[in-house]
Design a protein around this motif. Structure first.
Motif: not given
Length: 438
Positions: A257-269, A312-316, A410-420
């Motif tokens: 469960f703790d390997d998942y990260v919520v990546l957001s795309n909110c360009p007003n932030h 599967a991938v949850i998305f808002g 909502v994706v696992r950390k393995e699919f993020l860049t090292d910096e992310q």
């Protein structure tokens, strides 16, 4: 400040009647409605039902008249995992069970906030945000996972849906009214100098009443159940007297469960920042509700990679924009109302969020993607509105719609860049309750 003059009205009318197409458009819109009159049926040419990557999933679920999409989407991911691990595609979990505990935990978080903010005036913006949020049934992936971690899950037959879980308006209205009244009482106790023990006693009394209300509406959740199912090979399985927590500990021990990260795309932030939304921390002592804000291409890349791994991938998203239930089409060119009106209402994603035009209103699940040499053509979406809409409950989404109206995945950390990954594991910036981050 000026008023609209009669001459200006006359000018407006003259301009409208100058172009005969306006009358044609008006007749069509009045006859069939704005959306039907502007419907673009050509989107079907690109939104067919074929995908280059597609998960093997069974039928869809149905949240009925409730705001529980976040719980349905989360439990869909868990049921797909359970089904794959145990060779049983048609197994489902009880949304009513986790919904029950969300009402209890969210009431506790609300009461704690009212005590903490009791020195602020009632019209304080933060206090008003909490009061407006009282009783709500909407939520997010991380909130659902907090509940799963603390209370586990049960099969749908162990706590089935009821009228009040399928139609939540009566319950959430009653809870909101009670919690707001309790807030006044708690604020009064604080102003009178009550001790912490006295405040805790009052809060426990209020929570006991909330428990009673939710139990009347939904029934008490099971403390134990028998796990019973027949797998896809017709083999029978029975395990007696499991607790909901034991079920998760045994059957999801490898689901990190703790390997998942919520990546957001909110360009007003600002991008490449980790944000925390305290208003959504539904379980005191649970995980904070955080989002890593990045450009949209990273959301698409990570989602594709996770789908190709078999998950599967949850998305808002803002599902009510440019969507038709009947066909299940999600496409930015679906309703061409600007052409019908002869205006331009196109806004950037950042401007839509900043003005309140943009907002995530729904959670769904990505279960397929169609690519052509790395170019994303469309996505297959599992919704939770039953099988009477879309293609047996599944929707087709274009890539431009993904870019415009998807706010998080909502994706696992393995699919993020090292910096992310480093950012996701670092400190978060607290947002105000009124900040719109999708």
């Amino acid at each position: 400040m000026t008023v609209i003059s009669d001459q200006e009205i006359a000018d407006f009318s003259a301009d409208f009647n100058t172009n005969s197409k306006n009358q044609v458009a008006s007749r069509a819109a009045r006859r069939s409605g704005l959306l039907e009159a502007s419907f673009n049926d050509r989107v079907s040419e690109r939104l067919n039902h074929v995908f280059s990557t597609e998960l093997d999933v069974d039928g869809v679920t149905d949240q009925k008249h409730s705001g529980r999409c976040w719980e349905f989407a989360t439990l869909n991911v868990l049921r797909h995992y359970f089904g794959k691990q145990n060779k049983v595609k048609d197994f489902t979990f009880s949304q009513a069970y986790n919904f029950f505990w969300d009402k209890i935990e969210r009431a506790n978080a609300f009461y704690n906030a009212m005590i903490r903010l009791a020195d602020k005036p009632l019209n304080d913006r933060e206090v008003q945000s909490w009061l407006a949020f009282a009783g709500e049934d909407g939520g997010l992936w991380s909130m659902a996972i907090n509940l799963v971690k603390k209370y586990g899950v049960v099969p749908s037959y162990a706590m089935p849906e009821s009228f009040n879980s399928n139609n939540t308006t009566g319950l959430i209205d009653s809870l909101a009214r009670k919690e707001r009244k309790d807030a006044i009482a708690l604020r009064k106790l604080v102003s009178e100098g009550s001790s912490q023990d006295e405040l805790e006693k009052a809060k426990k009394h209020f929570l006991n009443e909330v428990y009673r209300m939710v139990s009347v509406a939904l029934g008490e959740p099971p403390k134990k159940f028998d796990l019973e199912y027949r797998d896809d090979d017709k083999k029978y399985h029975l395990e007696r007297d499991l607790t909901p927590r034991e079920f998760v500990q045994k059957y999801f021990k490898d689901f990190k469960f703790d390997d998942y990260v919520v990546l957001s795309n909110c360009p007003n932030h600002e991008f490449n920042k980790l944000y925390h939304m305290p208003l959504y921390d539904n379980v005191d002592g649970g995980d904070q509700i955080k989002f890593l804000n990045v450009p949209i291409e990273y959301l698409a890349q990570a989602a594709v990679a996770q789908l190709k791994s078999g998950d599967a991938v949850i998305f808002g998203n803002d599902v009510l924009k440019q969507m038709e239930r009947k066909t299940g089409y999600l496409d930015t060119e679906l309703y061409q109302t600007d052409k019908l009106f002869g205006v331009d209402t196109k806004m950037s994603k950042a401007d839509r969020l900043a003005t309140g035009e943009g907002f995530a209103t729904h959670d769904m699940t990505l279960v397929g993607v169609d690519e052509d040499h790395g170019h994303i053509r469309k996505w297959k979406v599992e919704n939770s509105w039953g099988d009477k809409y879309g293609h047996k409950g599944f929707y087709e989404m274009s890539q431009p719609w993904f870019e415009d109206y998807v706010y998080d995945v909502v994706v696992r950390k393995e699919f993020l860049t090292d910096e992310q990954v480093k950012l996701a594991e670092g400190p978060a910036i607290d947002l105000k309750p009124w900040d719109n981050i999708g």
